[in-house]
Design a protein around this motif. Sequence first.
Motif, PDB file in Angstrom:
ATOM      1  N   UNK A 111       0.826  -1.203   0.000  1.00 54.23           N
ATOM      2  CA  UNK A 111       0.000   0.000   0.000  1.00 54.23           C
ATOM      3  C   UNK A 111       0.865   1.259   0.000  1.00 54.23           C
ATOM      4  N   UNK A 112       1.962   1.227   0.759  1.00 56.55           N
ATOM      5  CA  UNK A 112       2.854   2.386   0.812  1.00 56.55           C
ATOM      6  C   UNK A 112       3.521   2.627  -0.532  1.00 56.55           C
ATOM      7  N   UNK A 113       3.927   1.532  -1.196  1.00 60.95           N
ATOM      8  CA  UNK A 113       4.562   1.670  -2.514  1.00 60.95           C
ATOM      9  C   UNK A 113       3.578   2.205  -3.537  1.00 60.95           C
ATOM     10  N   UNK A 114       2.332   1.753  -3.469  1.00 59.04           N
ATOM     11  CA  UNK A 114       1.302   2.229  -4.393  1.00 59.04           C
ATOM     12  C   UNK A 114       1.009   3.703  -4.154  1.00 59.04           C
ATOM     13  N   UNK A 115       0.985   4.113  -2.887  1.00 59.17           N
ATOM     14  CA  UNK A 115       0.667   5.505  -2.554  1.00 59.17           C
ATOM     15  C   UNK A 115       1.672   6.482  -3.145  1.00 59.17           C
ATOM     16  N   UNK A 116       2.878   6.010  -3.408  1.00 53.61           N
ATOM     17  CA  UNK A 116       3.877   6.872  -4.033  1.00 53.61           C
ATOM     18  C   UNK A 116       3.609   7.067  -5.524  1.00 53.61           C
ATOM     19  N   UNK A 117       2.732   6.215  -6.089  1.00 54.92           N
ATOM     20  CA  UNK A 117       2.425   6.279  -7.519  1.00 54.92           C
ATOM     21  C   UNK A 117       1.088   6.974  -7.769  1.00 54.92           C
ATOM     22  N   UNK A 118       0.078   6.596  -6.989  1.00 59.31           N
ATOM     23  CA  UNK A 118      -1.265   7.150  -7.192  1.00 59.31           C
ATOM     24  C   UNK A 118      -2.024   7.112  -5.871  1.00 59.31           C
ATOM     25  N   UNK A 119      -2.947   8.032  -5.681  1.00 55.28           N
ATOM     26  CA  UNK A 119      -3.721   8.099  -4.450  1.00 55.28           C
ATOM     27  C   UNK A 119      -5.035   7.353  -4.612  1.00 55.28           C
ATOM     28  N   UNK A 120      -5.590   6.946  -3.469  1.00 57.63           N
ATOM     29  CA  UNK A 120      -6.866   6.243  -3.489  1.00 57.63           C
ATOM     30  C   UNK A 120      -6.747   4.836  -2.966  1.00 57.63           C
ATOM     31  N   UNK A 121      -7.860   4.276  -2.541  1.00 54.60           N
ATOM     32  CA  UNK A 121      -7.885   2.923  -1.989  1.00 54.60           C
ATOM     33  C   UNK A 121      -7.864   1.883  -3.106  1.00 54.60           C
ATOM     34  N   UNK A 122      -7.075   0.835  -2.896  1.00 57.16           N
ATOM     35  CA  UNK A 122      -7.014  -0.254  -3.863  1.00 57.16           C
ATOM     36  C   UNK A 122      -8.276  -1.104  -3.791  1.00 57.16           C
ATOM     37  N   UNK A 123      -8.715  -1.577  -4.944  1.00 61.49           N
ATOM     38  CA  UNK A 123      -9.868  -2.475  -5.022  1.00 61.49           C
ATOM     39  C   UNK A 123      -9.626  -3.488  -6.137  1.00 61.49           C
ATOM     40  N   UNK A 124     -10.154  -4.715  -5.992  1.00 58.39           N
ATOM     41  CA  UNK A 124      -9.964  -5.724  -7.038  1.00 58.39           C
ATOM     42  C   UNK A 124     -10.616  -5.301  -8.353  1.00 58.39           C
ATOM     43  N   UNK A 125      -9.904  -5.539  -9.457  1.00 63.15           N
ATOM     44  CA  UNK A 125     -10.463  -5.235 -10.782  1.00 63.15           C
ATOM     45  C   UNK A 125     -10.490  -6.462 -11.691  1.00 63.15           C
TER      46      UNK A 125
END
Length: 214
Positions: A111-125
Amino acid sequence: MTPEPARALEIELTFDVHGDTPLPDLSGLPGVAVVEGPARRDLDARYLDVPGFALGRSGYAVRRRTGGPDEGWHIKGPKTADGGRLETHWPLDGAKGGASAGEVSVPDAVAAAVAEIASGALAPIARIVNDRHAYALRDEAGALVAEFVDDHLVATDETRGVQTTWREWEFELGPAAPVGATRTALFDAVTAAVAAVGGRPAASDSKLARTLGL
């Protein structure tokens, strides 16, 4: 304490094939002395993104995959100039869970690594289940030149509720892969061997893109 993730540059070719397409002859590829396999792998990957598909639009992919020697959490980056993608990997048992994303608990480190790329909560796609048959291509010293995999896929776009099935091949370079002109010759030889049995370069950029109809 969460261990540091592993990082590797993934360089591969992907091919579209029919369900009954015979395997190409890999034994004559330059630099390949032995073809081992197949090793059977049952892979199950859940892909996630933030609202608006901001990760995917920036060339990133986030997944949790079980099965195979590299099961775990992966973040794949955009393609580099030579067509490779930097992949960051956390093992399943070493990444502590944090926020929940549907049925998936996202590790704090991911989650921390993703937050450095884009904001928002992760959800399955998307979910991609893969019956993989893997072949190890080795040189005379036994080092891995490349891996060729025959993938049989059942994929679900969880945003639209659409399921698709297909078969594809991947040719991914290993630690003993050649560089420069020799690498180009190897790629040309693989492409020719695949074309000889009716395969062709993949029309879609990735399994996830094909699942989502992109």
